[in-house]
Write an enzyme that holds these catalytic residues in place. Structure first.
Site, short mmCIF file in Angstrom:
data_model
loop_
_atom_site.label_atom_id
_atom_site.label_comp_id
_atom_site.label_asym_id
_atom_site.label_seq_id
_atom_site.Cartn_x
_atom_site.Cartn_y
_atom_site.Cartn_z
N GLU A 136 0.78 -1.16 -0.05
CA GLU A 136 0.12 -0.13 -0.03
C GLU A 136 0.77 1.42 0.22
O GLU A 136 0.57 2.11 -0.64
CB GLU A 136 -1.05 0.15 1.06
CG GLU A 136 -2.14 -0.92 1.38
CD GLU A 136 -3.05 -0.33 0.05
OE1 GLU A 136 -2.75 -0.78 -1.21
OE2 GLU A 136 -4.02 -0.21 0.39
N THR A 163 -6.36 7.58 -4.40
CA THR A 163 -6.23 7.62 -2.84
C THR A 163 -5.19 8.79 -2.47
O THR A 163 -5.84 9.50 -1.37
CB THR A 163 -5.93 6.24 -2.24
OG1 THR A 163 -6.97 5.25 -2.65
CG2 THR A 163 -5.70 6.23 -0.96
N1 HSE Z 1 -8.18 4.47 4.87
C1 HSE Z 1 -7.80 4.55 3.45
C2 HSE Z 1 -8.28 6.10 3.22
C3 HSE Z 1 -8.51 3.59 2.68
O1 HSE Z 1 -9.51 6.39 3.50
O2 HSE Z 1 -7.63 6.87 2.62
C4 HSE Z 1 -8.18 4.01 1.08
O3 HSE Z 1 -8.70 3.03 0.40
#
Ligand code: HSE
Length: 320
Positions: A141, A194
């Protein structure tokens, strides 16, 4: 983790693994809650080849967007980190078949990381447990979006509904769920990276909002454990992230309203969006929510895909 320098029994020369999409955050639990879906998901085909190198020979379904350089690709990163940990360089070729959209909020990079780490562990004779594989997948990630959040990779790799109780040390807790819980997830055909969705978030929050949010996290988890759908619904509220990120998602307020009118327990952004999820306690309700969400987007000319899925308790599976 310290390198093991362990001599593993290689169990077979090739394996094909599916790992599921996930809904991260689950409303109030930014970076700490997530659950796995049955579909969509990614597939990874991995072969040991005695080359001493990690290569990515093929990526499909990404529209040419993902790097085939193993140092830059999430699957390559997790495999190399795992092999370095074992102190072995057998030579691995990886194919990544993206069966879900990138930048969708469905944990696309996490599914590839989870499939890759599960596959290499299978090929090397399963030297590590799934829980031990998780830190490697989390590094995937970091490679994909610059942040090592675990709320997608943990449910994709472990299955079920999980709480990331702590990041340092990583401590992931499986949460029991009511058997009838079902998710409806709509993916509007727009892309949100993201990295971008994280960069717009405020770095500090009001104590008043924090109190609301941690009350809701406690309430949501208690509702899941006690099969209390009313409590789940009351708690599925995000006063910190959703108000900011929902501005990036066309018709978010309408979609949420129609989902709740159709009987959803709650509705919020899936991961970093643009996908939106709703939880309900019956498949027919989930179907009505799906139709209403899709109709709302069609009215403004936005195509979408909808998935209806109970929580996937299994996580990755070997396809061949
Ligand atoms: N927790 C992360 C965010 C998940 O919301 O940025 C990304 O899919």
């Amino acid at each position: 983790m310290r390198p093991l320098n362990r001599q593993c029994t290689v169990s077979s020369q090739s394996v094909k693994v599916f790992a599921p999409a996930t809904v991260a955050n689950v409303g109030c639990g930014f970076d700490v809650l997530g659950f796995a879906l049955h579909e969509p998901g990614d597939e990874v085909v991995m072969r040991l080849n005695n080359s001493g190198k990690t290569t990515i020979s093929r990526i499909t379904g990404d529209g040419g967007k993902l790097p085939t350089d193993p140092i830059k690709n999430t699957a390559g990163v997790v495999v190399d980190a795992f092999l370095a940990h074992l102190g072995q360089r057998p030579g691995v070729d990886i194919e990544v078949h993206k069966k879900m959209p990138l930048g969708s909020g469905l944990g696309s990079s996490a599914a590839s990381s989870a499939a890759a780490i599960f596959a290499i562990n299978e090929l090397m004779g399963r030297p590590l447990s799934r829980a031990q594989l998780l830190p490697f997948a989390t590094e995937g990630e970091r490679a994909a979006c610059g942040s090592a959040h675990a709320d997608n990779v943990a449910p994709s790799l472990l299955g079920g509904f999980v709480l990331v109780r702590s990041y340092d040390p990583l401590d992931v807790v499986p949460i029991p769920i009511p058997k009838d819980l079902v998710a409806t997830v709509i993916h509007p055909h727009i892309e949100i990276r993201t990295e971008d969705a994280r960069s717009i978030l405020k770095k500090s929050i009001l104590l008043r909002d924090a109190i609301t949010q941690w009350g809701n996290i406690g309430g949501l988890l208690t509702g899941l454990i006690l099969n209390d759908y009313g409590l789940i619904g009351r708690s599925l509220q995000d006063v910190i992230i959703e108000p900011v990120r929902s501005l990036l998602i066309p018709e978010f307020d309408t979609i949420k309203r129609v989902a709740l009118e159709c009987g959803a327990l709650g509705c919020s952004i899936s991961g970093s969006g643009p996908s939106i999820f709703a939880l309900s306690n019956a498949l027919p309700t989930a179907g009505r929510i799906a139709d209403a969400m899709k109709y709302a987007l069609r009215q403004v000319g936005i195509d979408s895909d909808v998935y209806i899925s109970p929580i996937n308790e299994q996580g990755p599976k070997v396809l061949g």
